[in-house]
Motif scaffolding. Structure first.
Motif, PDB file in Angstrom:
ATOM      1  N   SER A   1       0.827  -1.210   0.000  1.00  0.00           N
ATOM      2  CA  SER A   1       0.000   0.000   0.000  1.00  0.00           C
ATOM      3  C   SER A   1       0.858   1.256   0.000  1.00  0.00           C
ATOM      4  CB  SER A   1      -0.927  -0.004   1.222  1.00  0.00           C
ATOM      5  OG  SER A   1      -1.778  -1.143   1.208  1.00  0.00           O
TER       6      SER A   1
ATOM      7  N   LEU B   1       1.261   4.108  -3.184  1.00  0.00           N
ATOM      8  CA  LEU B   1       0.922   5.504  -2.950  1.00  0.00           C
ATOM      9  C   LEU B   1       2.132   6.421  -3.159  1.00  0.00           C
ATOM     10  CD1 LEU B   1      -1.365   5.149   0.193  1.00  0.00           C
ATOM     11  CD2 LEU B   1      -2.082   5.623  -2.157  1.00  0.00           C
TER      12      LEU B   1
ATOM     13  N   ARG C   1       2.715   6.807  -6.887  1.00  0.00           N
ATOM     14  CA  ARG C   1       1.792   7.779  -7.472  1.00  0.00           C
ATOM     15  C   ARG C   1       2.199   9.209  -7.100  1.00  0.00           C
ATOM     16  NH1 ARG C   1      -0.823   8.045 -11.806  1.00  0.00           N
ATOM     17  NH2 ARG C   1       0.165  10.081 -11.853  1.00  0.00           N
TER      18      ARG C   1
ATOM     19  N   VAL D   1      -4.541   5.998  -9.369  1.00  0.00           N
ATOM     20  CA  VAL D   1      -4.042   4.955  -8.479  1.00  0.00           C
ATOM     21  C   VAL D   1      -5.153   3.998  -8.049  1.00  0.00           C
ATOM     22  CG1 VAL D   1      -4.328   6.328  -6.383  1.00  0.00           C
ATOM     23  CG2 VAL D   1      -2.618   4.519  -6.454  1.00  0.00           C
ATOM     24  N   SER D   2      -6.377   4.505  -7.929  1.00  0.00           N
ATOM     25  CA  SER D   2      -7.483   3.631  -7.525  1.00  0.00           C
ATOM     26  C   SER D   2      -7.783   2.602  -8.622  1.00  0.00           C
ATOM     27  CB  SER D   2      -8.731   4.464  -7.219  1.00  0.00           C
ATOM     28  OG  SER D   2      -9.073   5.275  -8.336  1.00  0.00           O
TER      29      SER D   2
ATOM     30  N   SER E   1      -4.856  -0.025  -8.851  1.00  0.00           N
ATOM     31  CA  SER E   1      -4.833  -1.048  -7.802  1.00  0.00           C
ATOM     32  C   SER E   1      -5.938  -2.082  -7.998  1.00  0.00           C
ATOM     33  CB  SER E   1      -4.961  -0.387  -6.422  1.00  0.00           C
ATOM     34  OG  SER E   1      -6.180   0.327  -6.317  1.00  0.00           O
TER      35      SER E   1
ATOM     36  N   VAL F   1      -6.104   0.464  -1.145  1.00  0.00           N
ATOM     37  CA  VAL F   1      -5.406   1.549  -1.845  1.00  0.00           C
ATOM     38  C   VAL F   1      -6.371   2.566  -2.452  1.00  0.00           C
ATOM     39  CG1 VAL F   1      -3.761   2.095  -3.667  1.00  0.00           C
ATOM     40  CG2 VAL F   1      -3.419   0.066  -2.253  1.00  0.00           C
TER      41      VAL F   1
ATOM     42  N   LEU G   1      -7.512   4.944   0.200  1.00  0.00           N
ATOM     43  CA  LEU G   1      -6.445   5.878   0.564  1.00  0.00           C
ATOM     44  C   LEU G   1      -6.204   6.896  -0.554  1.00  0.00           C
ATOM     45  CD1 LEU G   1      -3.902   3.380   2.182  1.00  0.00           C
ATOM     46  CD2 LEU G   1      -5.484   4.928   3.350  1.00  0.00           C
ATOM     47  N   ALA G   2      -6.385   6.442  -1.817  1.00  0.00           N
ATOM     48  CA  ALA G   2      -6.190   7.352  -2.947  1.00  0.00           C
ATOM     49  C   ALA G   2      -7.228   8.466  -2.944  1.00  0.00           C
ATOM     50  CB  ALA G   2      -6.269   6.570  -4.257  1.00  0.00           C
TER      51      ALA G   2
ATOM     52  N   PHE H   1      -5.818  10.928  -0.217  1.00  0.00           N
ATOM     53  CA  PHE H   1      -4.553  11.625  -0.450  1.00  0.00           C
ATOM     54  C   PHE H   1      -4.434  12.242  -1.849  1.00  0.00           C
ATOM     55  CE2 PHE H   1      -3.465   8.506   2.890  1.00  0.00           C
ATOM     56  CZ  PHE H   1      -2.965   9.372   3.849  1.00  0.00           C
ATOM     57  N   PHE H   2      -5.108  11.667  -2.844  1.00  0.00           N
ATOM     58  CA  PHE H   2      -4.935  12.144  -4.218  1.00  0.00           C
ATOM     59  C   PHE H   2      -6.240  12.642  -4.846  1.00  0.00           C
ATOM     60  CE2 PHE H   2      -1.557   8.955  -3.601  1.00  0.00           C
ATOM     61  CZ  PHE H   2      -0.456   9.770  -3.804  1.00  0.00           C
TER      62      PHE H   2
END
Length: 386
Positions: free
Chosen positions: A59, A63, A66, A144-145, A148, A325, A328-329, A332-333
């Protein structure tokens, strides 16, 4: 009268010896049961550690990868290089485990020659290098999502290769798991991420999708080959064998990636890339360093699970972390979690649970089989062969 007493004493002595032998056998079985139970606790603790390494390392590495592209990183070869080049962090652990236990020092008579080991590690290194490059292209061109979730298809590829290389048996639950994970990845073909903050064009999306799927297939093949090497080539049950399987192929992969980095000419732009990195020069270096470390943490967990259980089980644990992931994306993104992604995530989790349930059934069945003979040994003496 004397002969009758002697016969009687002989019979009594024989019965006493048989009773003592049965008592010793029962004691040994009881002690063995305690030792086995102790080993089981240690085994599950080791599995938990390996799984934690795999999930956290995977993970964090995805991240950070990315983050490298989002903040100004453009080098595909540098993003590839950080995946296998972190092996120096494992060197202290290598010498710490070296020579521990009698099995570490003794060389098996069937141990492969140096030439066989070199060819094996270099071949695995080539596969790792190509796979890392394809993963880098996928992460460069996809949110990124989405990236993953597509990676979840690696479980289906791994099951396919394990069937031929590792004699993996398919059950209804495993087949159900593979079908769900395949559908989970296929759903992502029909979504449009052009509205995403990463502004991914259709052409780049197609390139990223194809590269990620091919990389997932390569990763599935790699895991099956690692298990095959453990079983058929190395034939050693040691901690050192785990580190050997990580370090030497990674060194070979690093060499191949370095050739690509210099041959492509991307090395010339690395200094300017570091200067223009949005988070600063120090953050640029720290991003690359920690990405390399996280991938090595992931490798320890992945190869450890292959060593202790199987390639498919290692991949299942990896698949468990992939749905984390995308969440979390989003944080954070600022990736958008649309309905297609949610459905893909649900199917991926469903497929994972289906496989884990099959593993639970196999474990319960093996425990039942192993407990019955032990009970019989406690109640009945062994028959003597004629």
């Amino acid at each position: 009268m004397g002969e009758a007493q002697e016969v009687q004493l002989e019979i009594m002595g024989k019965e006493a010896r048989e009773g003592n032998a049965l008592h010793d056998e029962n004691t040994n079985c009881s002690n063995q049961s305690i030792i086995t139970q102790h080993k089981t606790y240690k085994w599950w603790l080791l599995m938990a550690i390996f799984a934690l390494f795999l999930l956290v390392g995977q993970s964090a590495a995805i991240l950070l990868g990315r983050l490298y592209f989002d903040k100004g990183g453009n080098s595909k070869w540098m993003a590839t290089l950080v995946q296998p080049c972190g092996v120096p962090v494992l060197v202290p652990l290598y010498f710490l485990w070296r020579g521990k236990g009698p099995e570490e020092n003794s060389r098996n008579e069937n141990s492969p020659s140096v030439l066989v080991l070199v060819v094996t590690y270099v071949s695995l290194g080539v596969i790792i290098a190509v796979d890392c490059f394809l993963y880098s292209l996928g992460l460069l061109n996809l949110p990124v999502s989405t990236y993953s979730l597509i990676c979840a298809s690696q479980l289906a590829f791994n099951a396919f290769f394990s069937f031929f290389l590792n004699s993996q048996k398919f059950t209804p639950f495993i087949i159900n798991s593979l079908v769900l994970l395949t559908i989970s990845s296929i759903l992502l073909v029909f979504q449009n991420d052009s509205s995403n903050s990463n502004d991914v064009s259709k052409g780049k999306y197609a390139i990223g999708f194809i590269c990620t799927v091919v990389a997932s297939a390569g990763y599935g093949l790699l895991l099956s080959l690692i298990q095959f090497v453990f079983q058929k080539v190395l034939k050693r049950v040691t901690h050192k064998a785990i580190l050997d399987m990580i370090i030497y192929p990674s060194i070979a992969a690093t060499c191949f990636v370095l050739v690509g980095l210099f041959a492509s000419g991307e090395w010339k732009s690395l200094k300017g890339e570091m200067e223009e990195f949005k988070l600063g020069r120090v953050s640029y270096l720290m991003t690359l360093i920690w990405t390399a470390i996280c991938w090595q943490v992931f490798s320890i967990g992945s190869v450890g699970l292959i060593f202790e259980v199987s390639a498919l089980f290692s991949n299942v644990i990896s698949t468990l972390g992939l749905p984390v992931v995308p969440v979390l994306a989003v944080v954070f993104f600022n990736d958008k979690m649309n309905g297609v992604k949610v459905m893909s995530m649900v199917l991926a989790m469903w497929g994972f649970v289906s496989y884990v349930y099959q593993h639970y059934l196999d474990d319960h069945k093996s425990k039942t089989k192993s407990s019955n003979p032990t009970t019989d040994q406690l109640l009945l003496p062994k028959r003597q062969s004629p």
